[in-house]
Design a protein around this motif. Structure first.
Motif, short mmCIF file in Angstrom:
data_model
loop_
_atom_site.label_atom_id
_atom_site.label_comp_id
_atom_site.label_asym_id
_atom_site.label_seq_id
_atom_site.Cartn_x
_atom_site.Cartn_y
_atom_site.Cartn_z
N GLU A 33 -71.26 55.27 -63.27
CA GLU A 33 -70.35 56.06 -64.08
C GLU A 33 -68.96 55.46 -63.98
OE1 GLU A 33 -70.51 60.20 -63.18
OE2 GLU A 33 -72.64 60.39 -63.67
N TYR A 34 -68.29 55.35 -65.11
CA TYR A 34 -66.97 54.73 -65.13
C TYR A 34 -66.00 55.58 -65.96
CZ TYR A 34 -68.22 53.06 -69.85
OH TYR A 34 -68.60 53.00 -71.17
N PRO A 35 -64.73 55.57 -65.59
CA PRO A 35 -63.74 56.34 -66.35
C PRO A 35 -63.38 55.64 -67.66
CG PRO A 35 -62.67 55.15 -64.57
CD PRO A 35 -64.15 54.90 -64.41
N SER A 36 -63.42 56.40 -68.73
CA SER A 36 -63.12 55.84 -70.06
C SER A 36 -61.86 56.46 -70.63
CB SER A 36 -64.30 56.09 -71.02
OG SER A 36 -63.94 55.74 -72.34
N THR A 42 -65.77 60.58 -68.30
CA THR A 42 -66.54 59.62 -67.52
C THR A 42 -67.81 59.29 -68.27
OG1 THR A 42 -65.65 60.45 -65.43
CG2 THR A 42 -67.70 59.21 -65.32
N ASP A 135 -62.17 49.56 -70.70
CA ASP A 135 -62.67 50.47 -69.66
C ASP A 135 -63.89 49.91 -68.92
OD1 ASP A 135 -60.70 52.46 -70.30
OD2 ASP A 135 -61.90 52.99 -72.05
N LEU A 136 -64.95 49.58 -69.67
CA LEU A 136 -66.19 49.18 -69.00
C LEU A 136 -66.08 47.79 -68.37
CD1 LEU A 136 -69.08 49.62 -68.17
CD2 LEU A 136 -69.81 48.92 -70.48
N TYR A 139 -64.11 47.90 -65.25
CA TYR A 139 -64.85 48.59 -64.18
C TYR A 139 -65.86 47.63 -63.55
CZ TYR A 139 -68.21 51.57 -61.83
OH TYR A 139 -69.04 52.11 -60.88
N ALA A 142 -64.18 45.08 -61.41
CA ALA A 142 -63.61 45.63 -60.18
C ALA A 142 -64.68 45.98 -59.15
CB ALA A 142 -62.78 46.87 -60.50
N ASN A 143 -65.93 46.16 -59.60
CA ASN A 143 -66.96 46.67 -58.71
C ASN A 143 -68.13 45.73 -58.46
OD1 ASN A 143 -66.39 49.76 -58.09
ND2 ASN A 143 -65.74 49.37 -60.20
#
Length: 262
Positions: A33-36, A42, A135-136, A139, A142-143
């Motif tokens: 799940e990622y913040p959009s 999310t 956003d995606l 994410y 970063a991960n």
């Protein structure tokens, strides 16, 4: 375009390419799940990490998009990409990559329900461009231990997702060097809008893949795109295969395209 792109003769994927094998290493597919900011909530995506995945290694990334009636689970439920990719890794036919399966319907209620062709839902497939880029992708970068340059980022999809892949990828060649469209749908922009500067695109693309079944009622979209690319000498792989607007064509597209990228 990359001069090392191989000559390509369409072949049907071998029997069993999409069947789970015994005794091979397997990747892992899971939901994140990622913040959009684009949508304001999310959102969910599925992520496939390959066999032997290690945080000590850097990976390329393929963003693999679904059709108008699906969501982030559509490829997983109907196309079994993790099985196709596991088998290709076992045969040493893939470069190390992470595959991200987003939900290309960027709206608050992004479930595949109701009228898929409702104007707000169709618009949401356009909004996804911002969600993906801002956003995606950040994410994922970063991960996960991924390479962040254009040469290590690909986008591909089926039907509506094929149109998105062409629309987004060709409009952002600073972000994507590898683009694949399997049976792209009528959301695909007209060729003149996709490639207003065809020679510039030809220089930047490492691979542009376009495939469609010969019985597909939407094949005119691929035909017009292929004709424009040919007219303007933009190198691409055009694959017209036996089939309709259905999973055998799309799964074969993934099998063939993934072998050629990165």
């Amino acid at each position: 375009m990359n001069d090392s792109i191989p000559d390509y003769t369409m072949q049907t994927a071998p029997a069993g390419y999409d069947k789970e094998r015994e005794g091979i290493a397997r990747g892992i597919i899971h939901t994140v799940e990622y913040p959009s900011r684009a949508v304001g909530n999310t959102r969910k995506a599925m992520v496939y990490t390959p066999p032997g995945y290690s945080a000590e290694q850097k990976y390329s990334v393929l963003y693999l998009l679904h059709g108008i009636g699906g969501d982030e689970t559509e490829w997983y439920n109907h196309g079994k990409p993790q099985i196709i990719l596991d088998n290709l890794y076992a045969d040493q036919m893939l470069k190390p990559m992470i595959v991200v399966l987003p939900n290309g319907r960027a709206m608050l209620n992004d479930r595949a329900e109701g009228d898929h062709f409702a104007p707000d839902k169709v618009q949401a497939f356009e909004t996804f461009e911002s969600d993906l880029l801002h956003d995606l992708i950040p994410y994922i970068e970063a991960n996960y231990p991924v390479r962040t340059d254009r040469m290590h980022r690909a986008i591909a999809g089926l039907s509506m997702g094929g149109g998105q892949s062409l629309n987004i990828g060709l409009n952002h060649l600073d972000r994507f060097a590898w683009i694949g469209a399997f049976s792209p749908a009528p959301n695909t922009k007209l060729p003149e809008l996709l490639l207003p500067e065809p020679q510039k695109a030809a220089e930047l693309l490492s691979l542009l893949w376009l495939s469609c079944g010969d019985l597909d009622n939407l094949k005119n979209v691929s035909d017009r795109t292929h004709a424009y690319l040919s007219q303007h000498s933009v190198p691409h792989l055009w694959v017209e295969e036996n089939g309709d607007h259905d999973w055998p064509v799309w799964k074969n597209g993934l099998y063939q395209f993934s072998k050629l990228i990165f």
